[in-house]
Write a protein that holds these residues in place. Structure first.
Motif, PDB file in Angstrom:
ATOM      1  N   CYS A  40       0.946  -1.263   0.017  1.00 47.74           N
ATOM      2  CA  CYS A  40      -0.125  -0.168  -0.231  1.00 47.74           C
ATOM      3  C   CYS A  40       0.854   1.105  -0.026  1.00 47.74           C
ATOM      4  N   ARG A  70      -9.682   6.181  -2.802  1.00 49.10           N
ATOM      5  CA  ARG A  70     -10.493   6.929  -2.629  1.00 49.10           C
ATOM      6  C   ARG A  70     -11.696   7.496  -3.706  1.00 49.10           C
ATOM      7  N   LEU A 107      -3.532   4.166  -2.390  1.00 53.28           N
ATOM      8  CA  LEU A 107      -4.676   4.568  -1.541  1.00 53.28           C
ATOM      9  C   LEU A 107      -5.613   5.777  -2.033  1.00 53.28           C
ATOM     10  N   TYR A 160      -2.798   4.884   6.415  1.00 52.62           N
ATOM     11  CA  TYR A 160      -4.075   5.241   6.382  1.00 52.62           C
ATOM     12  C   TYR A 160      -4.367   6.317   7.363  1.00 52.62           C
ATOM     13  N   GLU A 199     -11.208   3.268   0.545  1.00 53.36           N
ATOM     14  CA  GLU A 199      -9.977   3.438   1.413  1.00 53.36           C
ATOM     15  C   GLU A 199     -10.610   3.728   2.819  1.00 53.36           C
TER      16      GLU A 199
END
Length: 386
Positions: free
Chosen positions: A3, A12, A8, A247, A183
């Motif tokens: 990732c 979205r 990511l 994240y 995400e």
């Protein structure tokens, strides 16, 4: 899986194609009211669908009626036993760590605020608690269970929020991404799995590696049922740590909405705690589980209980020692845990069954054996160096 910020960012821009198409068609044909009315009578798996149900909804319910083909049922049984042995700890972690973690992400807090959940946290907490209890019942995926219909409805509920916010122009998709995007859904999966395990570890709960792995696996199954692209989801807790750290580093921070949601959460649980003497425990527990920096971002008040709550791991250690040496103590503690969880859920739901319906508009009332040995104790994967 690998990732990165780039991967990511791509997530979205993605929602849930199947659920989004179903909801869009229901709105286009003016069939949302009919769907909600009829689906109130569908609450268990294997139940015959009512006559008059819109065809697009009937097809969606058929396609999503079974768990993913890759489910390991032995692992799911281990997860259920883990939940039974730790139900009060899991409830504590979800309530005082996982939910505040959601509020630490300003876009998520903004989303909850936009759907008026800001003023009705009890509904959100009641739905989450009821959903988790459904998941961990014996035969959760068999005929007569309540979990699968609940998952199907929650998935459509998420799609309806995306629909409303996009159609009404109340969400800056170019800047914030799709509402309830992939995400954020994977991030939420991390909050309710890995970060819940982190919170239990911080409380001093002894967990086996097998139990922690099984609990995480169960939430992977839940994610699949809720439309999360499992090709993008971490396969194990080590990968989950990397995703979760990236994240949260990308998104967490202070926000007015996050602080307001946290205040509502604290008020809610202070009402659940009998009397007023122990009210500060709620704030102290949140601060202990999320850390001082995050607690300050959420404007969690400091209290004299902040120091006392650090004794929780020692108290749990004594209780677990009693549990390990006495079958009667183990039975009594399990019953106390079960009754505590049941009382908490009953207080939040006020004894009612929560219905997951597609909102026709974002109205104000809607708010978007098993004793674990001390060997092979689970410890959280090390933080990622970013």
């Amino acid at each position: 899986m690998v990732c990165t910020d780039s991967s990511l960012n791509a997530l979205r821009q993605v929602g849930d194609e199947l659920a989004d198409a179903t909801v869009a068609t229901l709105f286009e044909r003016g069939e949302v009211g009919t769907f909600n009315t009829l689906m109130r009578y569908v609450s268990t798996s294997g139940q015959q669908l009512p006559d008059g149900l819109p065809e697009v909804a009937r097809e969606y319910l058929h396609v999503t009626s079974a768990p993913p083909h890759w489910v390991d049922w032995d692992e799911m049984e281990r997860a259920r036993l883990f939940f039974l042995d730790n139900d009060v700890h899991i409830s504590t972690a979800l309530s005082f760590a996982s939910m505040p973690a959601c509020y630490l992400v300003p876009t998520v807090a903004k989303l909850l605020s936009a759907t008026h959940a800001l003023h009705y946290p009890s509904k959100r907490m009641a739905e989450t608690g009821q959903f988790t209890v459904y998941l961990m019942q014996p035969g959760a995926f068999e005929a007569g269970s309540r979990f699968v219909p609940a998952a199907q409805k929650v998935r459509l509920l998420h799609a309806s929020i995306r629909h409303h916010l996009s159609v009404e122009g109340r969400w800056d998709t170019a800047t914030l991404g799709v509402p309830i995007c992939q995400e954020d859904m994977i991030g939420g999966q991390m909050m309710f799995s890995l970060q819940a395990l982190d919170a239990m570890h911080r409380l001093g709960v002894h967990m086996s590696e097998e139990g922690a792995d099984a609990y995480y696996y169960a939430w992977r199954v839940v994610g699949a049922m809720l439309g999360v692209d499992q090709d993008q989801v971490p396969r194990d807790l080590v990968e989950a740590r990397r995703f979760s750290d990236l994240y949260m580093t990308r998104h967490m921070g202070p926000s007015e909405e996050g602080a307001a949601l946290t205040r509502q959460l604290i008020d809610l649980y202070e009402e659940v705690v009998p009397g007023t003497l122990f009210d500060p425990v709620v704030s102290a527990l949140i601060r202990h589980l999320v850390g001082d920096t995050c607690a300050d971002w959420l404007q969690v008040p400091r209290t004299p209980w902040d120091v006392l709550v650090r004794a929780v791991p020692a108290v749990l250690g004594v209780l677990e020692t009693l549990e390990g040496h006495s079958p009667l103590a183990a039975w009594a503690l399990d019953r106390v845990g079960h009754l505590t969880t049941a009382f908490e859920l009953s207080s939040l739901t006020r004894g009612r069954v929560m219905h997951y319906a597609i909102p026709e508009e974002l109205k104000k009332e809607y708010g978007v054996t098993t004793t674990v040995p001390r060997t092979r104790r689970w410890t959280p994967p090390a933080p990622t160096v970013l």
